[in-house]
Scaffold this motif. Sequence first.
Motif, short mmCIF file in Angstrom:
data_model
loop_
_atom_site.label_atom_id
_atom_site.label_comp_id
_atom_site.label_asym_id
_atom_site.label_seq_id
_atom_site.Cartn_x
_atom_site.Cartn_y
_atom_site.Cartn_z
N LEU A 135 0.85 -1.20 0.00
CA LEU A 135 0.00 0.00 0.00
C LEU A 135 0.88 1.24 0.00
N ILE A 136 0.69 2.11 -0.99
CA ILE A 136 1.49 3.33 -1.13
C ILE A 136 0.54 4.53 -1.12
N THR A 137 0.75 5.45 -0.20
CA THR A 137 -0.03 6.68 -0.18
C THR A 137 0.89 7.88 -0.39
N VAL A 138 0.59 8.67 -1.39
CA VAL A 138 1.44 9.82 -1.73
C VAL A 138 1.27 10.93 -0.70
N MET A 139 0.02 11.21 -0.31
CA MET A 139 -0.23 12.20 0.73
C MET A 139 -1.16 11.60 1.79
N ASN A 140 -0.74 11.65 3.06
CA ASN A 140 -1.53 11.12 4.15
C ASN A 140 -2.29 12.24 4.85
N LEU A 141 -3.56 12.02 5.08
CA LEU A 141 -4.37 12.98 5.81
C LEU A 141 -4.62 12.46 7.22
N GLU A 142 -4.11 13.18 8.20
CA GLU A 142 -4.27 12.77 9.59
C GLU A 142 -4.90 13.90 10.40
N GLY A 143 -5.77 13.52 11.30
CA GLY A 143 -6.33 14.48 12.24
C GLY A 143 -7.20 15.55 11.66
N ILE A 144 -7.83 15.30 10.50
CA ILE A 144 -8.68 16.32 9.91
C ILE A 144 -10.16 16.03 10.15
N ASN A 145 -10.47 14.89 10.75
CA ASN A 145 -11.87 14.55 11.03
C ASN A 145 -12.51 15.65 11.88
N VAL A 146 -13.77 15.89 11.63
CA VAL A 146 -14.48 16.92 12.38
C VAL A 146 -14.67 16.44 13.82
N GLU A 147 -14.08 17.17 14.75
CA GLU A 147 -14.13 16.76 16.16
C GLU A 147 -15.48 17.12 16.77
N THR A 148 -16.01 16.19 17.54
CA THR A 148 -17.35 16.36 18.10
C THR A 148 -17.47 17.61 18.96
N GLU A 149 -16.55 17.83 19.89
CA GLU A 149 -16.65 18.96 20.82
C GLU A 149 -16.32 20.28 20.13
N LYS A 150 -15.23 20.30 19.38
CA LYS A 150 -14.77 21.54 18.77
C LYS A 150 -15.76 22.08 17.74
N HIS A 151 -16.45 21.18 17.04
CA HIS A 151 -17.35 21.58 15.97
C HIS A 151 -18.79 21.20 16.28
N SER A 152 -19.15 21.25 17.53
CA SER A 152 -20.47 20.79 17.96
C SER A 152 -21.61 21.54 17.27
N ASP A 153 -21.44 22.86 17.08
CA ASP A 153 -22.50 23.65 16.45
C ASP A 153 -22.74 23.20 15.01
N PHE A 154 -21.64 23.00 14.27
CA PHE A 154 -21.80 22.59 12.87
C PHE A 154 -22.31 21.16 12.76
N LEU A 155 -21.87 20.28 13.65
CA LEU A 155 -22.36 18.91 13.64
C LEU A 155 -23.85 18.85 13.95
N GLU A 156 -24.30 19.72 14.83
CA GLU A 156 -25.73 19.78 15.14
C GLU A 156 -26.52 20.24 13.92
N LEU A 157 -25.97 21.21 13.20
CA LEU A 157 -26.59 21.67 11.96
C LEU A 157 -26.65 20.54 10.94
N ALA A 158 -25.54 19.81 10.80
CA ALA A 158 -25.48 18.69 9.85
C ALA A 158 -26.50 17.62 10.21
N LYS A 159 -26.69 17.40 11.50
CA LYS A 159 -27.65 16.40 11.96
C LYS A 159 -29.08 16.86 11.72
N ASN A 160 -29.36 18.11 12.04
CA ASN A 160 -30.73 18.64 11.92
C ASN A 160 -31.21 18.72 10.48
N HIS A 161 -30.30 18.93 9.55
CA HIS A 161 -30.68 19.09 8.15
C HIS A 161 -30.34 17.85 7.31
N PHE A 162 -30.12 16.73 7.96
CA PHE A 162 -29.76 15.52 7.21
C PHE A 162 -30.96 15.01 6.40
N ASP A 163 -30.66 14.50 5.21
CA ASP A 163 -31.70 13.97 4.32
C ASP A 163 -31.43 12.49 4.08
N GLU A 164 -32.36 11.65 4.52
CA GLU A 164 -32.16 10.20 4.44
C GLU A 164 -32.20 9.66 3.01
#
Length: 374
Positions: free
Chosen positions: A278-307
């Motif tokens: 397995l060869i990865t040219v660029m590794n992305l680490e630690g970019i996941n949206v953190e629950t506490e730090k981005h709680s307002d945006f995650l709540e928005l994403a949850k409230n407006h989710f379309d199934e």
Amino acid sequence: MKGELAERLLSVVMGWDASNVAEERPVIQMLAEYKYDEYQQYSPGMRFIESLALWLNQFDKSEREPALNFIKDNLVFISLEEMTHLVAISFNDFIKPKLIEKVAKYLEKDPFEQMKEVVSDLNYEISLRRCLFLGLSDGAHIDIFRRYNNSLSNEQICLSYDIPNKKLCELKEELSKDIDESLKNNNKDLQIEKKFNTIVLLDDFTGSGISYLRKEGDEWKGKISKVISEIKNQKNIFSKKIDVFIVLYIATEKAKTYLLEVLQQYKEDFCKETNFTLITVMNLEGINVETEKHSDFLELAKNHFDEIIIDKHFKKGNYKRPFLGFDECALPIVIFHNTPNNTLPIIWFGDKCKVKGLFPRVSRHKEELYEKNT
């Protein structure tokens, strides 16, 4: 929509006064001009600022500022120029060293101390020619890869991993001719198997790795499984022992960890004589949206989710919290030609969703979404 009109609309949507406009306008203009206007899935006449104003206008006033701040501070946009650079360096900086190691081991030489000797050896020339480069999707950018590596033969680079039998036979025939010519030019009479013994699989991005390889019950699924099955069925074209290099221009740490584990299991279950790298040219680490730090945006994403986006393909990953994207990856990534489904859906919702995304995504499975919506 013209730029000035779009900016006025954004000001109205956000309720900005003159001081707010003076502070925010240069930042948003820079983001648009430097990268975001490049997004290829915008409709004709649509650009980032227009899309941003319309996107924000769908939310309650209290939700708009957290949404805008998230985009300004956390979005990761991979431009065409950046992707081209990753494709351009993938062979010389990442694939070639692995091939040198492979030949050095055969020649019993040190791949670092005796690199020049290894590369100048006929065995390296033939080993390189016995590589077959395959794109796993249109994101592999095979045209760019070929352009930056003109030392490779056009007869060993293919746009897709799904190759018709007739084409495979033609590739094998050209391989045999080139090996014979190399032996003749070097006055060598070596017994070399005139088959491909290294497969290089190329793709642009993975957030989870699931689409490449997964086990469903007792059956292996995914693109890699399809490639290996084809190799096993084409014994006159591929060697019995084969090396498979999986080259991803961009990959998350989650995807890397998953693929390394599942490849080992797949090898033990199905193809013990195949070596996976397995060869990865660029590794992305630690970019996941953190629950506490981005709680307002995650709540928005949850409230407006379309199934509507939860189809059989989406269900191949974890989906207890589907508002986090495919396999709950919770990524803030946009790629210039499309947005990965691992990204938070509130960013990429398409036309058939209740909320239209800031960077609308074109799904490979749009026919199923249409049927579900109707």
